[in-house]
Design a protein around this motif. Structure first.
Motif, PDB file in Angstrom:
ATOM      1  N   UNK A  41      -8.590   8.095  -3.062  1.00  0.00           N
ATOM      2  CA  UNK A  41      -9.175   6.773  -3.312  1.00  0.00           C
ATOM      3  C   UNK A  41      -8.348   5.671  -2.668  1.00  0.00           C
ATOM      4  N   UNK A  42      -7.031   5.755  -2.801  1.00  0.00           N
ATOM      5  CA  UNK A  42      -6.151   4.728  -2.239  1.00  0.00           C
ATOM      6  C   UNK A  42      -6.302   4.617  -0.723  1.00  0.00           C
ATOM      7  N   UNK A  43      -6.508   5.757  -0.056  1.00  0.00           N
ATOM      8  CA  UNK A  43      -6.649   5.721   1.395  1.00  0.00           C
ATOM      9  C   UNK A  43      -7.845   4.922   1.860  1.00  0.00           C
ATOM     10  N   UNK A  44      -8.876   4.821   1.001  1.00  0.00           N
ATOM     11  CA  UNK A  44     -10.077   4.069   1.374  1.00  0.00           C
ATOM     12  C   UNK A  44     -10.057   2.608   0.973  1.00  0.00           C
ATOM     13  N   UNK A  45      -8.991   2.161   0.319  1.00  0.00           N
ATOM     14  CA  UNK A  45      -8.918   0.758  -0.102  1.00  0.00           C
ATOM     15  C   UNK A  45      -8.582  -0.142   1.091  1.00  0.00           C
ATOM     16  N   UNK A  46      -9.149  -1.326   1.094  1.00  0.00           N
ATOM     17  CA  UNK A  46      -8.861  -2.298   2.147  1.00  0.00           C
ATOM     18  C   UNK A  46      -7.388  -2.680   2.139  1.00  0.00           C
ATOM     19  N   UNK A  47      -6.787  -2.660   0.954  1.00  0.00           N
ATOM     20  CA  UNK A  47      -5.389  -3.072   0.826  1.00  0.00           C
ATOM     21  C   UNK A  47      -4.398  -1.997   1.280  1.00  0.00           C
ATOM     22  N   UNK A  48      -4.877  -0.801   1.603  1.00  0.00           N
ATOM     23  CA  UNK A  48      -3.972   0.282   1.993  1.00  0.00           C
ATOM     24  C   UNK A  48      -3.367  -0.015   3.365  1.00  0.00           C
ATOM     25  N   UNK A  49      -2.032  -0.062   3.452  1.00  0.00           N
ATOM     26  CA  UNK A  49      -1.362  -0.395   4.706  1.00  0.00           C
ATOM     27  C   UNK A  49      -1.423   0.752   5.719  1.00  0.00           C
ATOM     28  N   UNK A  50      -1.367   1.980   5.230  1.00  0.00           N
ATOM     29  CA  UNK A  50      -1.307   3.145   6.129  1.00  0.00           C
ATOM     30  C   UNK A  50      -2.319   4.185   5.657  1.00  0.00           C
ATOM     31  N   UNK A  51      -3.595   3.934   5.891  1.00  0.00           N
ATOM     32  CA  UNK A  51      -4.626   4.855   5.391  1.00  0.00           C
ATOM     33  C   UNK A  51      -4.498   6.258   5.967  1.00  0.00           C
ATOM     34  N   UNK A  52      -4.101   6.370   7.241  1.00  0.00           N
ATOM     35  CA  UNK A  52      -3.999   7.699   7.832  1.00  0.00           C
ATOM     36  C   UNK A  52      -2.945   8.537   7.122  1.00  0.00           C
ATOM     37  N   UNK A  53      -1.773   7.942   6.892  1.00  0.00           N
ATOM     38  CA  UNK A  53      -0.706   8.666   6.197  1.00  0.00           C
ATOM     39  C   UNK A  53      -1.113   8.989   4.749  1.00  0.00           C
ATOM     40  N   UNK A  54      -1.802   8.063   4.099  1.00  0.00           N
ATOM     41  CA  UNK A  54      -2.215   8.288   2.712  1.00  0.00           C
ATOM     42  C   UNK A  54      -3.198   9.436   2.616  1.00  0.00           C
ATOM     43  N   UNK A  55      -4.182   9.456   3.516  1.00  0.00           N
ATOM     44  CA  UNK A  55      -5.162  10.542   3.506  1.00  0.00           C
ATOM     45  C   UNK A  55      -4.515  11.874   3.926  1.00  0.00           C
ATOM     46  N   UNK A  56      -3.570  11.784   4.846  1.00  0.00           N
ATOM     47  CA  UNK A  56      -2.876  13.009   5.246  1.00  0.00           C
ATOM     48  C   UNK A  56      -2.103  13.591   4.079  1.00  0.00           C
ATOM     49  N   UNK A  57      -1.452  12.715   3.295  1.00  0.00           N
ATOM     50  CA  UNK A  57      -0.729  13.188   2.115  1.00  0.00           C
ATOM     51  C   UNK A  57      -1.714  13.747   1.076  1.00  0.00           C
ATOM     52  N   UNK A  58      -2.865  13.094   0.925  1.00  0.00           N
ATOM     53  CA  UNK A  58      -3.883  13.605   0.001  1.00  0.00           C
ATOM     54  C   UNK A  58      -4.344  15.003   0.416  1.00  0.00           C
ATOM     55  N   UNK A  59      -4.481  15.217   1.720  1.00  0.00           N
ATOM     56  CA  UNK A  59      -4.880  16.536   2.210  1.00  0.00           C
ATOM     57  C   UNK A  59      -3.860  17.596   1.833  1.00  0.00           C
ATOM     58  N   UNK A  60      -2.578  17.261   1.947  1.00  0.00           N
ATOM     59  CA  UNK A  60      -1.518  18.210   1.577  1.00  0.00           C
ATOM     60  C   UNK A  60      -1.626  18.571   0.099  1.00  0.00           C
ATOM     61  N   UNK A  61      -1.865  17.563  -0.748  1.00  0.00           N
ATOM     62  CA  UNK A  61      -1.953  17.825  -2.186  1.00  0.00           C
ATOM     63  C   UNK A  61      -3.198  18.629  -2.551  1.00  0.00           C
TER      64      UNK A  61
END
Length: 434
Positions: A41-61
């Motif tokens: 969810x955080x990766x899709x927020x407008x306020x997310x500074x680094x969406x790619x890294x956030x989604x990549x970390x979500x993928x790992x989890x």
């Protein structure tokens, strides 16, 4: 309880910015899924500074959740978030990290469910990565080594295994400097490959090296901080020792293997990492003298998910049922087992998956062999059924099941006699841990 929740949230916040994912071993599968959803969810927020890294970390989890739970939905989320990370990437290195996350998701799918197409997809994704930073280059080398190791197991050629071992050693040197947790995972896989190769080839040097690597992992991984890695290393030690003890007929060594299995299972509870616990019970149950109760519990824990471990557990349970009925001369029980297998085939919706079909065919062949031995006839169709099942299992990427089918074929060539308990055992292989 409230303070415990605050401490967990603090742990997650601190861990989000860290490359060290060893903390994942301390949280339950439910908490792991919750944090993966939050990161998605955080990766899709407008306020997310680094969406790619956030989604990549979500993928790992999500991938780790699938690895521990066997949930296919979690793997789907791992692939989706990896694709989101790739779409949001703004640098070559972020693109490489996203592609490697996609590759690892396919690799986990292969480990959990078989299917060589998933392994091919993992290789294709890994080859498309073009990392720039040294840490990402090291991770890329580790992914390539993992893929090569699985390909070597499927080929069963000594030269391929040696090449895979060399690539693993090279990747380890790079990972140790940049990502110790990934290095430990790769060291575990390298030890499993060396142990398997050493047993199959009866190579004392490989066995010695595998033993040293596993012992070092057990010592380095505290049960308070890395319980799953420690348990996986102990399981491999126990499985290797048990296989060698069986070959040598050494009862003391076999008992030492049982103690190691118990130690591995004591590192965590079944609900903390269900598939790790199931893998321990399956590796232990290859010994016909091991108790059946834990294997029954393991099969129930993951039944209906279509995992390789679930199929292997079911096959071991059927083999024990058939061996017990054959030992008692009980044709009625054999008939009931056969009816149950046929009912399972009839009730399955849609065409059977390759792996499920192979498990069912081997079960039917076990009943045919046992029944024929009791009534003094020849199991004419059993060899054909087992040959087809072995080819299907090997093609699908589950050589351990193919080995079990070949073991039964070999028992047929020895002529009529009682149902052989040893036919449940193929050559030792790593019990399904990625």
């Amino acid at each position: 309880m409230f303070e415990f929740g605050k401490d967990l949230r603090k742990l997650f916040v601190q861990a989000r910015e860290s490359e060290d994912l060893g903390w994942l071993e301390l949280v339950s599968v439910d908490l792991l899924a919750r944090e993966a959803r939050d990161l998605t969810t955080d990766g899709g927020r407008v306020s997310c500074d680094r969406p790619s890294r956030t989604w990549q970390r979500a993928s790992v989890l999500w991938r780790e959740h699938a690895r521990r739970s066997g949930q296919a939905d979690s793997l789907a989320h791992a692939l989706t978030t990896a694709n989101d990370a790739l779409a949001a990437a703004r640098s070559d290195d972020d693109r490489a990290r996203a592609v490697l996350a996609r590759s690892m998701a396919f690799l986990t799918r292969f480990d959990l469910f078989g299917d060589t197409d998933a392994l091919a997809e993992a290789g294709h994704a890994a080859r498309s990565a073009t990392p720039r930073r040294l840490a990402t280059l090291a991770s890329s080398a580790g992914v390539h080594a993992r893929i090569r190791a699985r390909q070597a197991r499927l080929s069963d050629k000594a030269a391929d295994r040696l090449d895979a071992a060399a690539l693993t050693d090279s990747a380890l040197h790079a990972l140790q400097r940049h990502n110790p947790v990934e290095a430990d995972d790769l060291r575990l896989e390298g030890a499993a490959l060396a142990l398997e190769s050493g047993i199959l080839q009866r190579d004392a040097r490989m066995l010695d090296q595998a033993g040293r690597d596993l012992q070092a992992l057990v010592i380095a991984c505290s049960p308070d901080t890395r319980p799953l890695t420690r348990a996986r290393a102990l399981t491999l030690c126990a499985a290797g020792l048990s296989a060698l003890a069986t070959m040598a007929g050494d009862a003391d060594a076999m008992q030492a293997g049982h103690v190691m299995f118990d130690a591995a299972a004591d590192q965590f509870t079944p609900d903390h990492s269900p598939l790790d616990w199931v893998a321990i019970q399956i590796a232990r149950a290859v010994d016909p003298a091991a108790p059946t109760g834990p294997l029954v519990q393991a099969e129930r824990l993951i039944s209906g998910r279509g995992t390789v471990l679930g199929g292997l557990a079911l096959d071991l349970l059927v083999s024990r049922e058939v061996a017990a009925a054959a030992g008692d001369g009980d044709l009625m029980t054999l008939a009931r087992i056969q009816t149950r297998i046929r009912r399972r085939l009839a009730e399955r919706a849609g065409p059977p998956a390759v792996f499920d079909w192979a498990v069912d065919q081997i079960a039917m062949a076990r009943v045919m062999i046992a029944r024929s031995a009791l009534i003094g006839s020849s199991p004419d169709q059993a060899a054909f059924i087992l040959t087809e099942a072995a080819e299907a299992a090997q093609y699908h990427g589950v050589p351990v099941l193919a080995d079990r089918a070949r073991g039964l074929i070999a028992s047929l060539s020895r002529g009529p006699g009682p149902y052989p308990p040893s036919a449940t055992n193929g050559p030792f292989r790593k019990p399904g841990l990625a």
